[in-house]
Write an enzyme that holds these catalytic residues in place. Structure first.
Site, PDB file in Angstrom:
ATOM      1  N   GLY A  87       0.791  -1.176  -0.008  1.00 52.30           N
ATOM      2  CA  GLY A  87      -0.045  -0.005  -0.108  1.00 52.30           C
ATOM      3  C   GLY A  87       0.724   1.247   0.060  1.00 52.30           C
ATOM      4  N   LYS A 122       8.657   8.745  -8.593  1.00 48.70           N
ATOM      5  CA  LYS A 122       8.624   7.268  -8.699  1.00 48.70           C
ATOM      6  C   LYS A 122       9.728   6.877  -9.289  1.00 48.70           C
ATOM      7  CE  LYS A 122       6.586   2.901  -8.014  1.00 48.70           C
ATOM      8  NZ  LYS A 122       5.908   2.141  -6.848  1.00 48.70           N
TER       9      LYS A 122
END
Length: 214
Positions: free
Chosen positions: A12, A35
């Site tokens: 998560g 990211k």
């Protein structure tokens, strides 16, 4: 700036990152997202791009993208990527510095756990160290989380990385977890680490944002 890592893949990290981003933005903070490495497409990056409603280019938000949903080092090999480790680090560093200049606060999200190799023997934890960031560990409430969380925190500390705290992402409803309070107490006491957040849903969470922002 903070690096969001976790005890495992699918724990998560992106979900928690999205909640952090959404609420920091509501607080009036100019927040961005990076990211560095994503495999299996760009679902995580696209999720945060939409939540932040940013015009940042996907190649900036996610400088290293691999098609196959594998550990990055394996995906690099299978896809016959010509990128060297130095080139990978340079691309990530350039993206980080660009976004860092643009935003007041940057959420950097890892892929998988802290020991997943990116290329050769360069681990995700080495990337955290390379960028000079503190880490927040996303964990789960279920049986087994004590071991996974403490090992993750210990590994990061052994690398010289400051861990600001743990955020529990309730992938299982707490009502189904026996004595979860004692589990959380054990993590804090044995690991000498603070649980700075518990996420039950996007609308139901408690997060110490001061610990995130400090």
């Amino acid at each position: 700036m903070i690096f969001i890592t976790g005890t495992d893949t699918g724990i998560g990290k992106t979900y928690v990152s999205s909640i952090l981003a959404e609420n920091l933005k509501k607080m009036g903070i100019n927040v961005g997202y990076l990211k560095p490495v994503e495999t299996g497409g760009r679902e995580d990056t696209l999720t945060l791009k939409n939540i932040l409603n940013t015009d940042d280019d996907l190649d900036l938000m996610n400088p290293i993208n691999l098609k196959l949903p594998l550990s990055p080092n394996i995906a690099f090999d299978v896809e016959n990527s010509p990128l060297t480790l130095d080139e990978i680090k340079e691309k990530i560093k350039n993206a980080y510095e660009t976004l860092k200049e643009k935003y007041d606060f940057l959420i950097v999200e890892g892929a998988g756990g802290v020991c997943v190799p990116i290329k050769e023997d360069f681990l995700m934890s080495d990337l955290i160290k390379f960028l000079g960031l503190d880490a927040v560990v996303v964990s789960r409430p279920n049986l087994g989380t004590i071991n996974h969380t403490l090992l993750t925190v210990e590994h990061l500390r052994n690398k010289g990385i400051n861990v600001r705290g743990v955020i529990i992402n309730c992938i299982t409803d707490l009502s189904e977890v026996l004595y979860y309070e004692k589990t959380f107490e054990t993590i804090e006491k044995v690991g000498n680490i603070e649980i700075i957040g518990i996420v039950k849903s996007r609308e139901d969470f408690e997060i110490d944002f001061e610990k995130i922002l400090r």
